[in-house]
Design an enzyme around this catalytic site. Structure first.
Site, PDB file in Angstrom:
ATOM      1  N   GLU A  97      22.863   3.978 -35.115  1.00 51.14           N
ATOM      2  CA  GLU A  97      22.857   3.834 -33.655  1.00 51.14           C
ATOM      3  C   GLU A  97      21.449   3.508 -33.169  1.00 51.14           C
ATOM      4  OE1 GLU A  97      24.099   3.123 -31.046  1.00 51.14           O
ATOM      5  OE2 GLU A  97      24.962   4.781 -29.924  1.00 51.14           O
ATOM      6  N   ASP A  98      21.369   2.869 -32.008  1.00 48.88           N
ATOM      7  CA  ASP A  98      20.060   2.516 -31.462  1.00 48.88           C
ATOM      8  C   ASP A  98      19.282   3.725 -30.953  1.00 48.88           C
ATOM      9  OD1 ASP A  98      21.852   2.893 -29.369  1.00 48.88           O
ATOM     10  OD2 ASP A  98      21.423   1.006 -28.350  1.00 48.88           O
ATOM     11  N   ASP A 101      20.501   9.615 -26.484  1.00 51.21           N
ATOM     12  CA  ASP A 101      19.999   9.941 -25.157  1.00 51.21           C
ATOM     13  C   ASP A 101      20.584  11.302 -24.749  1.00 51.21           C
ATOM     14  OD1 ASP A 101      18.652   9.286 -22.744  1.00 51.21           O
ATOM     15  OD2 ASP A 101      20.465   8.447 -21.890  1.00 51.21           O
ATOM     16  N   PHE A 150      13.082   4.382 -19.992  1.00 54.38           N
ATOM     17  CA  PHE A 150      14.156   3.452 -20.298  1.00 54.38           C
ATOM     18  C   PHE A 150      13.596   2.298 -21.118  1.00 54.38           C
ATOM     19  CE2 PHE A 150      17.310   0.191 -19.792  1.00 54.38           C
ATOM     20  CZ  PHE A 150      18.476   0.915 -19.959  1.00 54.38           C
ATOM     21  N   ARG A 163      18.341  -7.532 -25.448  1.00 55.05           N
ATOM     22  CA  ARG A 163      18.696  -6.944 -26.747  1.00 55.05           C
ATOM     23  C   ARG A 163      17.968  -7.653 -27.886  1.00 55.05           C
ATOM     24  NH1 ARG A 163      23.127  -3.453 -26.225  1.00 55.05           N
ATOM     25  NH2 ARG A 163      24.653  -4.005 -24.642  1.00 55.05           N
TER      26      ARG A 163
HETATM   27  P1  IMP Z   1      24.301   8.977 -24.790  1.00 58.34           P
HETATM   28  O1  IMP Z   1      23.455   9.567 -25.904  1.00 58.34           O
HETATM   29  O2  IMP Z   1      25.735   9.321 -24.885  1.00 58.34           O
HETATM   30  O3  IMP Z   1      23.703   9.290 -23.443  1.00 58.34           O
HETATM   31  O4  IMP Z   1      24.319   7.407 -24.852  1.00 58.34           O
HETATM   32  C1  IMP Z   1      23.424   6.720 -25.587  1.00 58.34           C
HETATM   33  C2  IMP Z   1      23.647   5.257 -25.304  1.00 58.34           C
HETATM   34  O5  IMP Z   1      23.128   4.910 -24.021  1.00 58.34           O
HETATM   35  C3  IMP Z   1      22.880   4.443 -26.321  1.00 58.34           C
HETATM   36  O6  IMP Z   1      23.707   4.098 -27.396  1.00 58.34           O
HETATM   37  C4  IMP Z   1      22.443   3.252 -25.506  1.00 58.34           C
HETATM   38  O7  IMP Z   1      23.432   2.258 -25.568  1.00 58.34           O
HETATM   39  C5  IMP Z   1      22.338   3.757 -24.096  1.00 58.34           C
HETATM   40  N1  IMP Z   1      20.936   4.098 -23.760  1.00 58.34           N
HETATM   41  C6  IMP Z   1      20.396   5.321 -23.643  1.00 58.34           C
HETATM   42  N2  IMP Z   1      19.092   5.273 -23.337  1.00 58.34           N
HETATM   43  C7  IMP Z   1      18.786   3.964 -23.271  1.00 58.34           C
HETATM   44  C8  IMP Z   1      17.560   3.240 -22.996  1.00 58.34           C
HETATM   45  O8  IMP Z   1      16.463   3.788 -22.767  1.00 58.34           O
HETATM   46  N3  IMP Z   1      17.655   1.891 -23.026  1.00 58.34           N
HETATM   47  C9  IMP Z   1      18.804   1.226 -23.285  1.00 58.34           C
HETATM   48  N4  IMP Z   1      19.963   1.859 -23.547  1.00 58.34           N
HETATM   49  C10 IMP Z   1      19.954   3.215 -23.529  1.00 58.34           C
HETATM   50 MG    MG Z   2      24.678   2.245 -27.807  1.00 57.05          MG
END
Ligand code: IMP
Ligand code: MG
Length: 173
Positions: A97-98, A101, A150, A163
């Site tokens: 995963e990228d 968050d 962000f 991206r």
């Molecule tokens: P979470 O952990 O469920 O809040 O979601 C994480 C997802 O939100 C990641 O897979 C990203 O796609 C997106 N995301 C969270 N933070 C960022 C950021 O700083 N930049 C771009 N996408 C983000």
């Molecule tokens: Mg994602």
């Protein structure tokens, strides 16, 4: 549009860290096979760069998911918009995963995949933003821990753009 991009982590730094992560994963899975699950769309660039450098056999698969009900439902639900092709029962699964968050999406996804009976289930994330965490998620392999900003690039978007940047940046207006 007058958006300025400030480099947070350079292309060279990202590449060097990915090489280290791949070496660690290759050691940990010596003699084993891995099903690498890239999470669409943000995890794609990291997934390809990482798996290219892994020295054990890798089967590549992808999944796309979005979470909803966050904050209103006690456990939320994960909406799988593209499921795996592979059957992961009895297999070593590495989710790629990228960024982690709040942790909501990944915790639900992990729960969903665990129910399919993999031999092992590990999570690898390029970035970790721990200040934003709402749901605890164990990140087995992480590239960088970053502050609550962000970020864009290396798979991550702002309004579906940026991206394809080869580095990790911060948007400034
Ligand atoms: P979470 O952990 O469920 O809040 O979601 C994480 C997802 O939100 C990641 O897979 C990203 O796609 C997106 N995301 C969270 N933070 C960022 C950021 O700083 N930049 C771009 N996408 C983000
Ligand atoms: Mg994602």
């Amino acid at each position: 549009m007058n958006e300025q991009i400030q480099v947070m982590i350079s292309e060279e730094e990202v590449k060097a860290r990915i090489t280290e992560l791949a070496e660690q994963i290759s050691k940990d899975f010596q003699g084993e096979e891995i099903i690498a699950v890239g999470i669409l769309r943000g995890g794609v660039y990291f997934c390809t760069e990482l798996t290219k450098r892994i020295a054990v056999p890798v089967i590549l698969d992808f999944m796309e998911a979005s979470s909803y009900g966050a904050g209103t439902e006690s456990s939320g639900q994960v909406n799988i918009t593209k499921d795996l092709i592979e059957d992961i029962a009895g297999k070593n699964v590495l989710i790629i995963e990228d960024i982690i968050d709040t942790g909501r999406t990944l915790s639900l996804l992990l729960e969903n995949l665990r129910a399919r009976g993999p031999k092992s289930l590990k999570l690898c994330a390029l970035l970790d933003k721990p200040e934003r965490r709402v749901v605890e998620v164990a990140v087995d392999y992480k590239g960088f821990v970053i502050p609550n900003k962000f970020v864009i690039g290396y798979g991550m978007d702002y309004d579906q753009k940026y991206r394809n940047l080869p580095y990790i940046g911060v948007l400034e207006e």
